[in-house]
Design an enzyme around this catalytic site. Structure first.
Site, short mmCIF file in Angstrom:
data_model
loop_
_atom_site.label_atom_id
_atom_site.label_comp_id
_atom_site.label_asym_id
_atom_site.label_seq_id
_atom_site.Cartn_x
_atom_site.Cartn_y
_atom_site.Cartn_z
N ASP A 65 0.82 -1.21 0.00
CA ASP A 65 0.00 0.00 0.00
C ASP A 65 0.86 1.26 0.00
OD1 ASP A 65 -2.33 -1.50 0.10
OD2 ASP A 65 -2.51 -1.40 2.28
N ASP A 97 -4.08 -8.60 15.14
CA ASP A 97 -3.55 -9.92 15.48
C ASP A 97 -4.15 -10.45 16.78
OD1 ASP A 97 -2.32 -7.94 16.96
OD2 ASP A 97 -0.29 -8.44 16.33
#
Length: 493
Positions: free
Chosen positions: A87, A240
Site C-alpha cells: 500500500d 492480530d
C-alpha cells in the site's frame, strides 16, 4: 472527604498492580512447569499450499530484504506463493515490483498486489490478499511477516508439521529474534522485554492451556480458521490479538514453537519505540473493550482461563495506574494519609517482572548475567513510557479506531524514514519529571521508603523528556533547513 477518596483510588491502583504481578507469577510458575520441549511432529510428507503475505507500507529500506527472505524459502516452488501486499506511496512500490520480476524469472511465484486505497490498513491488506490467494492459488495456510522481519529458509518446513498434525489448530507462532540487539541501550532493553514475553509468557500460555495470541508476524495461520473466526477485521489497531481471541472463542487452538526463531529489527530511537508502543497500547485496549464480555460468556473456558485472559487483555491498563500512583503520592504524603498504609506487599510483588526477565535471559544465553545488567534500563524506560501509553489507553477506551501508524524501520542506515514532525510531548514529560522529583524530596522527610520509587519515576520521565526534546529539535531544524515549519502536534494527557 477528598483525601479519603484519593486514598481509595490509590489503594485500588496498588491492589490492581499487585494482582497483575500475581498473574505474572502464575505465568512464571507455568513456564517452569512446562519449559521442557515436547516431542516435535514428524517432517512433512505432503506439502500443502501456502500463501506468504508481506504487508508493506513505505518500507523502502527493508522491503527488498524481506522479499528475498520469503522468496528464498526451502519449500516446493509450486506449493507456495509470495504476496507483496503493498500500500506504499513512496519508492517502495518500485522496489517491490522489481523484486517480483526478479524472483519470477527464477521460477518463484511472487505477486505484487496494489490496492486503490489503504482501507483497513494491515488488516484490510491481509484480508484482500487472502481472497486473491484462495481464488487464484487455492492456498490452505497463510504465513505473515511484517517488513522488519527476516524469516529463515526452513521456516515453512518447521512450522507446517505442527499445523498438519492437528486439524483444530488455527495458528502456530514462532519466537521473535533480534537483528540489532546491541545497537544501543534501547534495543538491548527491548530484547529483555521481548524475550520475557516470548520465552516465559508464550510458553506458559500455550502449554499451560491458556488463551494466547498471534503476535502479528512470524506465524502461520490455517485459512479456514481465519474465515470461521470472522476474518481479518480493522475495528482495532491490533488485528492480530483481536483475531487470535475470536478464533479461540470459536473453539480453535493455538501452538507456539520457541525453537523456530524469526529475527526482526528493533526500533532504535525513543520516538519510534513510543510510536510502536502507543499503537499496541491503543489497539490492545480496543481489544479489551471488544473481547472482555465474550471471554466471560463463552462456554468451555475454565474460571482460571477467563481470569488470565482478562489480565492479558488488561495489560496496558497498568500504565494509567502507574501514572495515578505517581500523581497521587505527593498529595497523600503531604496530608499524611499514605503513611498509614502498609505497602510492603506491593514492593515485594514488584520484583516478579524482573525475575521473569532474568529467567528468560538465563534460558537463552550463556552470558545471561551480563545481558541482565540492562534490566535497570528496562525499568527506567518502562516507567517513562507510562505517560504516553496512558494517553493511548484512554484513546482506546473512549476514542475511535485511530490511524495505523507504522513503526519506522531503517535497516541500520540511520536515515530519516518519515517526514519530521514537531511535538511538544517533551514538555509534559518534563513536567511529570519535575513533579515526581518534588514528590521524591517530600518523601525524604515524610516517608523515606518511597524515595527510590519516586526517584525512579522522576528519572524515567526525565529521560523521555530529554530524548523527546532532542527529537523535537531535530525536527525543527530539519523543517527550517527545508524552508518550512511543521505545525506542532497537539498533545494532552
Amino acid at each position: 472527604m477528598i483525601v479519603t477518596l484519593l486514598m481509595a483510588v490509590y489503594l485500588i491502583c496498588a491492589v490492581a498492580l499487585s494482582l497483575y504481578a500475581l498473574a505474572t507469577l502464575v505465568l512464571l510458575a507455568l513456564y517452569l512447569r512446562h519449559r521442557k520441549t515436547p516431542p516435535l511432529p514428524p517432517p512433512l510428507v505432503e506439502f500443502p499450499k501456502v500463501v506468504v503475505q508481506l504487508p508493506l507500507y513505505n518500507e523502502r529500506f527493508v522491503a527488498a530484504r524481506l522479499i528475498d527472505a520469503a522468496a528464498g524459502f526451502d519449500y516446493p516452488k509450486d506449493r507456495f506463493i509470495v504476496q507483496i501486499l503493498d500500500d506504499s506511496t513512496d519508492e517502495t512500490a518500485r522496489i517491490a515490483a522489481a523484486k517480483a520480476v526478479e524472483w519470477a524469472v527464477k521460477g518463484i511465484q511472487v505477486v505484487h498486489v496494489r490496492r486503490e486505497n489503504r482501507t483497513g490498513f494491515k488488516a484490510g491488506a491481509l484480508a484482500y490478499g487472502l481472497t486473491l490467494a484462495q481464488a487464484d492459488f487455492g492456498a490452505e495456510f497463510a504465513a505473515v511477516f511484517d517488513a522488519d522481519f527476516v524469516p529463515p529458509p526452513d521456516f515453512l518446513q518447521k512450522m507446517l508439521p505442527t499445523l498438519m498434525a492437528n486439524p483444530r489448530l488455527a495458528c502456530v507462532q514462532a519466537r521473535w529474534g533480534h537483528l540489532n540487539p546491541f545497537e544501543n541501550p534501547l534495543t538491548l532493553m527491548q530484547t529483555l522485554a521481548l524475550d520475557g514475553h516470548f520465552v516465559v509468557e508464550q510458553i506458559a500460555r500455550s502449554r499451560g492451556g491458556l488463551l494466547m495470541n498471534f503476535n502479528g508476524s512470524g506465524g502461520v495461520w490455517r485459512i479456514a480458521a481465519i474465515h470461521e473466526a470472522g476474518g481479518w477485521q480493522d475495528t482495532t489497531l491490533t488485528e492480530d490479538l483481536d483475531l487470535s481471541y475470536r478464533a479461540q472463542l470459536k473453539g480453535w487452538t493455538f501452538a507456539y514453537r520457541p525453537d523456530v526463531i524469526v529475527p526482526a529489527e528493533l526500533p532504535a530511537s525513543i520516538g519510534a519505540y513510543k510510536q510502536q508502543q502507543a499503537r499496541w497500547a491503543r489497539g490492545g485496549t480496543q481489544c479489551l473493550r471488544r473481547l472482555l464480555i465474550p471471554v466471560w460468556r463463552t462456554r468451555g473456558l475454565s474460571f482460571g482461563e477467563r481470569l488470565m485472559a482478562t489480565v492479558h487483555l488488561c495489560q496496558y491498563i497498568v500504565h494509567p495506574m502507574m501514572v495515578l500512583l505517581a500523581l497521587l503520592t505527593p498529595i497523600l504524603l503531604v496530608t499524611r494519609a499514605i503513611q498509614q498504609v502498609p505497602l510492603g506487599s506491593l514492593g515485594i510483588l514488584s520484583l516478579v517482572p524482573p525475575i521473569l526477565f532474568v529467567t528468560s535471559q538465563a534460558a537463552l544465553y550463556p552470558n545471561w548475567a551480563r545481558r541482565s545488567l540492562a534490566l535497570p534500563v528496562l525499568l527506567v524506560l518502562g516507567m517513562g513510557l507510562s505517560r504516553s501509553n496512558t494517553r493511548a489507553v484512554l484513546s482506546g477506551l473512549f476514542g475511535g479506531r485511530g490511524t495505523f501508524n507504522r513503526t519506522p524501520k531503517t535497516a541500520g542506515t540511520r536515515a530519516q524514514v518519515d517526514s519530521p514532525r514537531m511535538s511538544f510531548d517533551w514538555v509534559w514529560e518534563a513536567v511529570f519529571s519535575l513533579y515526581t522529583l518534588g514528590a521524591t524530596i517530600i518523601a525524604v522527610r515524610l516517608l523515606p521508603s518511597l524515595v527510590p520509587y519516586m526517584a525512579l519515576y522522576s528519572l524515567s520521565y526525565g529521560v523521555f523528556a530529554f530524548f523527546s526534546a532532542r527529537d523535537a529539535w531535530l525536527a525543527y531544524r530539519a523543517a527550517w533547513i527545508q524552508g518550512r515549519m511543521v505545525s506542532p502536534a497537539k498533545h494532552t494527557l
